[in-house]
Design a protein around this motif. Sequence first.
Motif, mmCIF file in Angstrom:
data_model
loop_
_atom_site.group_PDB
_atom_site.id
_atom_site.type_symbol
_atom_site.label_atom_id
_atom_site.label_comp_id
_atom_site.label_asym_id
_atom_site.label_seq_id
_atom_site.Cartn_x
_atom_site.Cartn_y
_atom_site.Cartn_z
ATOM 1 N N UNK A 1 1.634 18.941 -17.500
ATOM 2 C CA UNK A 1 0.958 20.775 -18.010
ATOM 3 C C UNK A 1 1.691 21.298 -18.173
ATOM 4 N N UNK A 2 2.495 21.386 -17.429
ATOM 5 C CA UNK A 2 4.238 22.157 -17.776
ATOM 6 C C UNK A 2 4.432 22.057 -18.940
ATOM 7 N N UNK A 3 5.280 20.803 -19.291
ATOM 8 C CA UNK A 3 5.419 21.250 -20.821
ATOM 9 C C UNK A 3 4.509 21.095 -21.888
ATOM 10 N N UNK A 4 3.515 21.056 -21.969
ATOM 11 C CA UNK A 4 2.052 21.468 -22.851
ATOM 12 C C UNK A 4 2.566 22.830 -22.960
ATOM 13 N N UNK A 5 2.662 23.063 -21.584
ATOM 14 C CA UNK A 5 2.238 24.890 -21.814
ATOM 15 C C UNK A 5 3.699 25.247 -22.124
ATOM 16 N N UNK A 6 4.881 24.951 -22.021
ATOM 17 C CA UNK A 6 5.720 25.691 -23.192
ATOM 18 C C UNK A 6 5.954 24.712 -24.114
ATOM 19 N N UNK A 7 5.378 24.234 -24.509
ATOM 20 C CA UNK A 7 4.812 23.648 -26.657
ATOM 21 C C UNK A 7 6.680 22.623 -25.858
ATOM 22 N N UNK A 8 6.528 21.741 -24.441
ATOM 23 C CA UNK A 8 8.690 21.504 -24.316
ATOM 24 C C UNK A 8 8.165 20.034 -25.177
ATOM 25 N N UNK B 1 0.312 -0.639 0.054
ATOM 26 C CA UNK B 1 0.222 0.070 -0.284
ATOM 27 C C UNK B 1 0.879 1.182 -0.648
ATOM 28 N N UNK B 2 1.848 1.463 0.759
ATOM 29 C CA UNK B 2 2.932 2.124 1.236
ATOM 30 C C UNK B 2 3.570 2.108 -0.654
ATOM 31 N N UNK B 3 4.058 1.344 -0.888
ATOM 32 C CA UNK B 3 4.671 1.832 -2.135
ATOM 33 C C UNK B 3 3.450 2.024 -3.102
ATOM 34 N N UNK B 4 2.043 1.842 -3.263
ATOM 35 C CA UNK B 4 1.170 2.239 -3.855
ATOM 36 C C UNK B 4 1.090 3.578 -4.216
ATOM 37 N N UNK B 5 1.472 4.290 -2.771
ATOM 38 C CA UNK B 5 1.118 5.954 -2.473
ATOM 39 C C UNK B 5 2.145 6.241 -2.917
ATOM 40 N N UNK B 6 2.824 5.792 -3.030
ATOM 41 C CA UNK B 6 4.120 6.877 -3.098
ATOM 42 C C UNK B 6 3.528 6.798 -4.862
ATOM 43 N N UNK B 7 4.036 5.391 -5.070
ATOM 44 C CA UNK B 7 3.853 5.805 -7.227
ATOM 45 C C UNK B 7 2.798 6.827 -7.475
ATOM 46 N N UNK B 8 1.552 6.768 -7.060
ATOM 47 C CA UNK B 8 0.289 7.587 -7.263
ATOM 48 C C UNK B 8 0.935 8.897 -6.961
ATOM 49 N N UNK B 9 1.475 9.906 -5.959
ATOM 50 C CA UNK B 9 2.518 10.527 -5.659
ATOM 51 C C UNK B 9 3.411 11.171 -7.095
ATOM 52 N N UNK B 10 3.767 10.445 -6.598
ATOM 53 C CA UNK B 10 4.907 10.167 -8.399
ATOM 54 C C UNK B 10 4.393 10.736 -9.364
ATOM 55 N N UNK B 11 3.321 9.641 -10.194
ATOM 56 C CA UNK B 11 2.372 10.446 -10.851
ATOM 57 C C UNK B 11 1.959 11.528 -10.845
ATOM 58 N N UNK B 12 1.328 11.345 -9.995
ATOM 59 C CA UNK B 12 0.700 13.345 -9.903
ATOM 60 C C UNK B 12 1.311 14.346 -10.062
ATOM 61 N N UNK B 13 3.198 14.068 -10.213
ATOM 62 C CA UNK B 13 3.875 15.596 -9.677
ATOM 63 C C UNK B 13 4.087 14.976 -11.673
ATOM 64 N N UNK B 14 4.401 14.471 -11.872
ATOM 65 C CA UNK B 14 4.578 13.463 -13.138
ATOM 66 C C UNK B 14 3.274 14.078 -14.347
ATOM 67 N N UNK B 15 2.489 13.973 -13.836
ATOM 68 C CA UNK B 15 0.945 14.728 -14.271
ATOM 69 C C UNK B 15 1.119 16.176 -14.143
ATOM 70 N N UNK B 16 1.816 17.010 -12.715
ATOM 71 C CA UNK B 16 1.789 18.278 -13.111
ATOM 72 C C UNK B 16 3.021 19.012 -14.513
ATOM 73 N N UNK B 17 3.795 18.155 -14.118
ATOM 74 C CA UNK B 17 5.190 18.295 -15.191
ATOM 75 C C UNK B 17 5.073 18.420 -16.600
#
Length: 107
Positions: A23-30, A5-21
Amino acid sequence: MSEPASSLTGNLRQMIAVLEAERQALAGLDADALTEVARDKEKLCDAIAPFGPEALDPQVRDLAEAARSLNEVNRRVRNLLAANITTRLEALGAARPAYRVRGATIA
């Protein structure tokens, strides 16, 4: 919290961070950042694939829902960008119909 469960929680937190990144890449067309984000998302999807609904306690369910929501927003932004690019290319005359009916008459 158990180890899986802690592994899944950590992976989901990482996924959220990656999805936010993403969004930034899309905004910057990077394009380079988008390529890296795609790799990260694929790795994280592989990491969470073994888990089923039974692994979702309320906290993990909230993280999964947040990731799903961010992914949906990013998907919509990607689609809008693609539609905008298509419109611009068509305006330049880059898109031509596959066939054209010339002088057709219907009797």
